[in-house]
Design a protein around this motif. Structure first.
Motif, PDB file in Angstrom:
ATOM      1  N   ASP A 175       0.844  -1.193   0.000  1.00  0.00           N
ATOM      2  CA  ASP A 175       0.000   0.000   0.000  1.00  0.00           C
ATOM      3  C   ASP A 175       0.887   1.254   0.000  1.00  0.00           C
ATOM      4  OD1 ASP A 175      -2.111   1.716   0.186  1.00  0.00           O
ATOM      5  OD2 ASP A 175      -2.643   1.215   2.259  1.00  0.00           O
ATOM      6  N   GLY A 176       0.630   2.158  -0.901  1.00  0.00           N
ATOM      7  CA  GLY A 176       1.398   3.402  -0.955  1.00  0.00           C
ATOM      8  C   GLY A 176       2.654   3.313  -1.805  1.00  0.00           C
ATOM      9  N   LYS A 177       2.960   2.123  -2.345  1.00  0.00           N
ATOM     10  CA  LYS A 177       4.210   1.966  -3.101  1.00  0.00           C
ATOM     11  C   LYS A 177       4.002   1.936  -4.621  1.00  0.00           C
ATOM     12  CE  LYS A 177       7.054   2.012   0.236  1.00  0.00           C
ATOM     13  NZ  LYS A 177       7.534   0.887   1.013  1.00  0.00           N
ATOM     14  N   MET A 178       2.746   1.846  -5.075  1.00  0.00           N
ATOM     15  CA  MET A 178       2.494   1.702  -6.511  1.00  0.00           C
ATOM     16  C   MET A 178       3.152   2.831  -7.317  1.00  0.00           C
ATOM     17  SD  MET A 178      -1.157   1.601  -8.506  1.00  0.00           S
ATOM     18  CE  MET A 178      -1.588   3.271  -7.999  1.00  0.00           C
ATOM     19  N   ASN A 179       2.962   4.068  -6.865  1.00  0.00           N
ATOM     20  CA  ASN A 179       3.490   5.188  -7.655  1.00  0.00           C
ATOM     21  C   ASN A 179       5.016   5.228  -7.677  1.00  0.00           C
ATOM     22  OD1 ASN A 179       1.111   6.237  -8.747  1.00  0.00           O
ATOM     23  ND2 ASN A 179       0.604   7.171  -6.772  1.00  0.00           N
ATOM     24  N   ASP A 180       5.647   4.733  -6.600  1.00  0.00           N
ATOM     25  CA  ASP A 180       7.116   4.651  -6.611  1.00  0.00           C
ATOM     26  C   ASP A 180       7.572   3.702  -7.719  1.00  0.00           C
ATOM     27  OD1 ASP A 180       6.999   6.197  -4.382  1.00  0.00           O
ATOM     28  OD2 ASP A 180       7.612   4.634  -2.969  1.00  0.00           O
ATOM     29  N   TRP A 181       6.874   2.573  -7.850  1.00  0.00           N
ATOM     30  CA  TRP A 181       7.274   1.588  -8.876  1.00  0.00           C
ATOM     31  C   TRP A 181       6.894   2.049 -10.278  1.00  0.00           C
ATOM     32  CZ3 TRP A 181      11.096  -1.325  -7.943  1.00  0.00           C
ATOM     33  CH2 TRP A 181      11.361  -1.682  -6.623  1.00  0.00           C
ATOM     34  N   SER A 207     -13.504  -5.314  -0.479  1.00  0.00           N
ATOM     35  CA  SER A 207     -12.092  -4.963  -0.589  1.00  0.00           C
ATOM     36  C   SER A 207     -11.802  -4.257  -1.905  1.00  0.00           C
ATOM     37  CB  SER A 207     -11.211  -6.201  -0.439  1.00  0.00           C
ATOM     38  OG  SER A 207     -11.347  -7.069  -1.521  1.00  0.00           O
ATOM     39  N   ALA A 208     -10.610  -3.663  -1.996  1.00  0.00           N
ATOM     40  CA  ALA A 208     -10.319  -2.804  -3.135  1.00  0.00           C
ATOM     41  C   ALA A 208      -8.835  -2.856  -3.463  1.00  0.00           C
ATOM     42  CB  ALA A 208     -10.728  -1.372  -2.810  1.00  0.00           C
ATOM     43  N   LEU A 209      -8.516  -2.429  -4.688  1.00  0.00           N
ATOM     44  CA  LEU A 209      -7.115  -2.273  -5.056  1.00  0.00           C
ATOM     45  C   LEU A 209      -7.000  -1.174  -6.097  1.00  0.00           C
ATOM     46  CD1 LEU A 209      -6.312  -3.689  -8.084  1.00  0.00           C
ATOM     47  CD2 LEU A 209      -6.955  -5.710  -6.825  1.00  0.00           C
ATOM     48  N   ARG A 210      -5.788  -0.667  -6.242  1.00  0.00           N
ATOM     49  CA  ARG A 210      -5.479   0.307  -7.287  1.00  0.00           C
ATOM     50  C   ARG A 210      -4.459  -0.316  -8.212  1.00  0.00           C
ATOM     51  NH1 ARG A 210      -6.090   3.683  -2.609  1.00  0.00           N
ATOM     52  NH2 ARG A 210      -4.086   2.894  -1.895  1.00  0.00           N
ATOM     53  N   SER A 211      -4.481   0.090  -9.483  1.00  0.00           N
ATOM     54  CA  SER A 211      -3.573  -0.518 -10.443  1.00  0.00           C
ATOM     55  C   SER A 211      -3.179   0.488 -11.508  1.00  0.00           C
ATOM     56  CB  SER A 211      -4.272  -1.717 -11.101  1.00  0.00           C
ATOM     57  OG  SER A 211      -3.381  -2.402 -11.937  1.00  0.00           O
ATOM     58  N   LYS A 212      -1.900   0.491 -11.887  1.00  0.00           N
ATOM     59  CA  LYS A 212      -1.445   1.266 -13.038  1.00  0.00           C
ATOM     60  C   LYS A 212      -0.704   0.324 -13.972  1.00  0.00           C
ATOM     61  CE  LYS A 212      -1.403   5.863 -11.074  1.00  0.00           C
ATOM     62  NZ  LYS A 212      -0.616   7.002 -10.564  1.00  0.00           N
ATOM     63  N   VAL A 213      -0.963   0.483 -15.258  1.00  0.00           N
ATOM     64  CA  VAL A 213      -0.380  -0.415 -16.251  1.00  0.00           C
ATOM     65  C   VAL A 213       0.780   0.299 -16.933  1.00  0.00           C
ATOM     66  CG1 VAL A 213      -0.795  -1.763 -18.336  1.00  0.00           C
ATOM     67  CG2 VAL A 213      -2.635  -1.478 -16.640  1.00  0.00           C
ATOM     68  N   MET A 214       1.981  -0.260 -16.792  1.00  0.00           N
ATOM     69  CA  MET A 214       3.162   0.300 -17.445  1.00  0.00           C
ATOM     70  C   MET A 214       3.434  -0.485 -18.720  1.00  0.00           C
ATOM     71  SD  MET A 214       3.574   2.593 -15.338  1.00  0.00           S
ATOM     72  CE  MET A 214       5.021   3.368 -16.083  1.00  0.00           C
ATOM     73  N   ALA A 215       3.849   0.239 -19.772  1.00  0.00           N
ATOM     74  CA  ALA A 215       4.088  -0.422 -21.058  1.00  0.00           C
ATOM     75  C   ALA A 215       5.424   0.024 -21.617  1.00  0.00           C
ATOM     76  CB  ALA A 215       2.971  -0.075 -22.034  1.00  0.00           C
ATOM     77  N   SER A 216       6.117  -0.915 -22.223  1.00  0.00           N
ATOM     78  CA  SER A 216       7.373  -0.594 -22.885  1.00  0.00           C
ATOM     79  C   SER A 216       7.071  -0.017 -24.256  1.00  0.00           C
ATOM     80  CB  SER A 216       8.211  -1.859 -23.035  1.00  0.00           C
ATOM     81  OG  SER A 216       9.149  -1.675 -24.056  1.00  0.00           O
ATOM     82  N   PRO A 217       7.693   1.124 -24.639  1.00  0.00           N
ATOM     83  CA  PRO A 217       7.403   1.727 -25.939  1.00  0.00           C
ATOM     84  C   PRO A 217       7.922   0.897 -27.114  1.00  0.00           C
ATOM     85  CG  PRO A 217       9.125   2.956 -24.797  1.00  0.00           C
ATOM     86  CD  PRO A 217       8.622   1.922 -23.836  1.00  0.00           C
ATOM     87  N   THR A 218       8.913   0.038 -26.878  1.00  0.00           N
ATOM     88  CA  THR A 218       9.520  -0.683 -28.006  1.00  0.00           C
ATOM     89  C   THR A 218       9.134  -2.152 -28.039  1.00  0.00           C
ATOM     90  OG1 THR A 218      11.455  -1.034 -26.640  1.00  0.00           O
ATOM     91  CG2 THR A 218      11.543   0.798 -28.200  1.00  0.00           C
TER      92      THR A 218
END
Ligand code: FE2
Length: 362
Positions: A175-181, A207-218
């Motif tokens: 919790d609280g670490k998603m944006n750091d990663w 219950s709940a969760l937050r998610s961000k999807v990171m993508a490689s440009p290449t």
């Protein structure tokens, strides 16, 4: 993030640390339709561990086990159980990429080194991601062998179940670490944020969760990163973090071009999937409209459907593939949609919560 970021070209392999690689290889052959391609161990000059390379389509899984208690992998296995150790990236130039990563604050696990055999040389380095998950950097320009130096071809062929490639690999962090990663993947690997889901998108009654999807440009590589969010009860992400003893890979999504066939054979082979209530299908066809597949067959196999502006997708989730509620697999067929099945999150998380409750962890 500056414009000169250099990014990995794709996933070379995913290495799993397991308690018994010989038996795990049999499981991935018989239950998931992987062929065994190669082996490394004391017989091939690799001391202290045994590793089996499993392949299907473009997917390469390496199943590794420590052979002695002194091996550091033994301690990691005691802590986390069977788990993802390394998501190895293909890069153009390991030394240049490594320097770039270190300049941008990447955490070094191993400086660049050579792996060699009769087929040539592979340059490799290792960088830490969340927890002790690794990203190896591998360049293959000077190598003509089938996999990596030190591995001996040892083929045990199985009929393919139709799994073609890795679609995405999801990590669970505290919790609280998603944006750091998120920032780490942006700065260190030159990834971009592709999508974001907040706890209103991904919540149930409990219950709940937050998610961000990171993508490689290449590369066609996507890395969603989840963190638990406050809810009435324990988030499934928190249950993972406790069972895995920290952050790590939650699921690997594998692409198929024919999910009806793939899921039928997986089920016949004994793979356990999350059970979705029949009421899921009461409203689904009104929501997603016509699809090319037979709707009755989709319902019989418990496959989930979602649609967005670009098209639709079909997906299903296995139960965890080990006794701890940690790593599981997703099988996905994309028909235009590049998203992650947002319309299914609630049904999916309710299904996970029923299993959490049965474990006494909700
Ligand atoms: Fe997924």
């Amino acid at each position: 993030m500056s414009g000169d970021a250099i990014s990995p070209k794709g996933i070379h392999h995913v290495e799993l640390l397991v308690g018994n690689a010989k038996q795990a290889a049999y499981f991935y052959r018989k239950a998931f339709g992987f062929s065994q391609l190669a082996y490394a161990g004391p017989e091939t000059g690799l001391q202290g561990q045994a590793s089996y390379v499993m392949g299907q389509g473009k997917i390469r899984l390496v199943l590794s086990t420590p052979l002695t208690p002194e091996d550091p992998m033994g301690e990691r296995h005691r802590l986390r159980g069977d788990s993802v150790l390394d998501v190895a990236f293909i890069v153009d130039d390991v030394d240049r990429q490594f320097e770039h990563i270190v300049d941008r604050g990447g955490k070094v696990a191993r400086e660049p080194y050579d792996m060699t055999d009769d087929h040539g040389r592979v340059r490799r380095a290792k960088i830490y991601a969340y927890g002790d998950t690794l990203h190896s950097l591998i360049s293959l320009q000077d190598y003509k062998g089938k996999f990596l130096p030190g591995y001996k071809t040892q083929r045990v062929a199985e009929p393919s179940f139709g799994l073609r490639a890795v679609d995405h690999i999801v990590g669970n962090v505290e919790d609280g670490k998603m944006n750091d990663w998120v920032r780490y993947y942006e700065q260190v690997f030159g990834f971009n944020q592709f999508l974001s889901f907040d706890d209103k998108d991904i919540s149930t009654e409990y219950s709940a969760l937050r998610s961000k999807v990171m993508a490689s440009p290449t590369a066609n590589v996507k890395f969603p990163i989840n963190e638990p969010a406050d809810g009435l009860r324990k988030s499934q992400i928190q249950e993972y973090l406790e069972s895995h003893q920290g952050p790590g890979v939650q699921h690997i999504a594998l692409i198929t071009g024919d999910i009806l066939h793939t899921v039928s054979v997986l089920r016949q082979a004994g793979v356990d999937f999350l059970k979705i209530p029949p009421s899921y299908y009461d409203s689904i066809w009104d929501r997603v409209g016509d699809i090319n597949e037979d709707c009755r067959a989709i319902e019989e196999l418990d496959i989930l459907v979602d649609r967005d502006e670009e098209g639709y997708l079909l997906q299903i989730f296995t139960r965890p593939v080990e006794d701890r509620p940690t790593l599981f697999y997703e099988i996905i067929q994309r028909c235009g949609s590049q998203s992650f099945g947002k319309g299914n999150f609630k049904s999916l998380f309710e299904a996970i919560e029923r299993e959490q409750a049965a474990r006494g962890n909700l």
